[in-house]
Design an enzyme around this catalytic site. Structure first.
Site, PDB file in Angstrom:
ATOM      1  N   TYR A  25       2.744  51.820 164.017  1.00  0.00           N
ATOM      2  CA  TYR A  25       2.690  50.496 163.401  1.00  0.00           C
ATOM      3  C   TYR A  25       1.317  49.941 163.777  1.00  0.00           C
ATOM      4  CZ  TYR A  25       4.178  45.806 161.938  1.00  0.00           C
ATOM      5  OH  TYR A  25       4.296  44.605 161.291  1.00  0.00           O
TER       6      TYR A  25
ATOM      7  N   ASP B 286      -7.530  51.769 171.889  1.00  0.00           N
ATOM      8  CA  ASP B 286      -8.277  50.966 172.861  1.00  0.00           C
ATOM      9  C   ASP B 286      -7.565  49.649 173.170  1.00  0.00           C
ATOM     10  OD1 ASP B 286      -8.813  50.246 170.159  1.00  0.00           O
ATOM     11  OD2 ASP B 286     -10.574  49.101 170.777  1.00  0.00           O
TER      12      ASP B 286
ATOM     13  N   TYR C 108       1.003  44.707 169.507  1.00  0.00           N
ATOM     14  CA  TYR C 108       0.533  46.037 169.107  1.00  0.00           C
ATOM     15  C   TYR C 108       0.079  46.843 170.321  1.00  0.00           C
ATOM     16  CZ  TYR C 108      -2.694  49.620 167.414  1.00  0.00           C
ATOM     17  OH  TYR C 108      -3.354  50.805 167.203  1.00  0.00           O
TER      18      TYR C 108
ATOM     19  N   LYS D  27       2.009  50.140 172.060  1.00  0.00           N
ATOM     20  CA  LYS D  27       1.288  51.421 172.153  1.00  0.00           C
ATOM     21  C   LYS D  27       1.204  51.872 173.615  1.00  0.00           C
ATOM     22  CE  LYS D  27      -0.634  53.510 169.387  1.00  0.00           C
ATOM     23  NZ  LYS D  27      -0.181  54.698 168.577  1.00  0.00           N
TER      24      LYS D  27
END
Length: 316
Positions: free
Chosen positions: A74, A115, A138, A142
């Site tokens: 996503y 990153d 996000y 991750k």
């Protein structure tokens, strides 16, 4: 046999192209195999030797899955702040499910990360073991996906990348090229530093990791053990979005992709409010992967020019 998950995305489609060009046996899937469902993943993996996904010229003896490359994610940074459940399912739970299936199959996993797991308050390139401090949903999801992979298995390569662009799908280079042909003036933020990454280069590095691990020629840690773990890969150098846009304009004019006169101006992030703060500094150190690949990484400027000169360059 390589199972490429997310084969229709920007990076996945490039990896698929290079796998085909190198005549490496693989099967590619996208949304038709739901990574948030352990059952769906296991069902596909269990029937893969008779799968209709395979080209007819791949013999059954070559259909055992030895590698899984996960490019699914996503990636809408702003929307993730509202769509937290789906972001978590795809970025946290999905990689965990894939890692469990990989472990059961005895397959090695390559997982793509970002990153955005870092907070962006540094001033020197982040090493792989740098402290993670994601700023939004996000980056957090991750980061959690990375952690779960590390808990579930040992034979993995987590590759963090940044500012990715490629031939298939929306990206900064295509967007800027389109806008520069439409506007006489364009403002681009100049207070976020990072490194652009061409999907062609990243895909090539991923194939090189597989090659070196399979051939035991270089991707080796102590003794004869493959150097599994977390790595960073972007193009070489660093820049800001404004400087990146200026280079896009220069190369675009040179290649004929930009025919309009457009002035590119710097601005601050505050002039473009968003739901989540972006890292102000997210340059990733490539020292670790350079010692393994034994191959230089092209500069972001060189890769950008090569990208824009390629006949595949197509602003939709």
């Amino acid at each position: 046999m390589i199972w490429l998950i997310g084969n229709k995305g920007m990076l996945g489609s490039e990896i698929q192209k290079q796998l085909s060009e190198n005549k490496l046996p693989f099967v590619g899937t996208d949304r038709e195999v739901d990574i948030t469902s352990p059952e769906a993943l296991e069902t596909f993996a269990s029937g893969v030797d008779t799968s209709s996904y395979f080209p007819s010229d791949i013999p059954r003896s070559q259909r055992k899955i030895k590698w899984i490359i996960n490019c699914s994610a996503y990636t809408n940074v702003d929307k993730a702040e509202e769509d937290t459940e789906l972001a978590a399912k795809l970025n946290r739970d999905g990689p965990c499910n894939i890692a469990r299936v990989a472990r059961k199959l005895g397959a090695k996993l390559i997982h793509i990360s970002t990153d955005y797991v870092f907070g962006g308050n540094g001033s020197t390139p982040y090493a792989e073991d740098g402290e993670k401090n994601p700023l939004g949903v996000y980056g957090l999801t991750k980061s959690e996906g990375e952690d779960l992979i590390c808990k579930e298995m040992t034979q993995y390569f987590i590759i963090r990348t940044a500012w990715l662009y490629g031939f298939d799908g929306k990206n900064f280079v295509y967007t800027m090229t389109k806008l520069m042909n439409e506007k006489s003036e364009l403002k681009v933020v100049n207070d976020q530093r990072g490194t652009p990454t061409c999907a062609v280069d990243l895909a090539g590095a991923i194939l090189k990791i597989i090659e070196k691990t399979e051939n035991a020629k270089g991707f080796i840690g102590s003794g004869s053990t493959p150097a599994f773990g977390i790595y960073h890969y972007t193009n070489a150098g660093e820049t800001t979005w404004f400087e990146f846009a200026k280079e896009i304009y220069k190369v675009g004019v040179k290649t004929g992709h930009i025919t309009n006169k457009c002035e590119v101006l710097p601005c601050t992030s505050e002039e473009f409010p968003s739901k989540v703060k972006r890292p102000s500094y997210s340059v990733l150190s490539k020292a670790k992967i350079l010692t393994i690949l034994k191959k230089s990484i092209p500069s972001w400027q060189k890769s950008l020019e090569k990208f824009m000169k390629n006949k595949r360059f197509d602003v939709k």
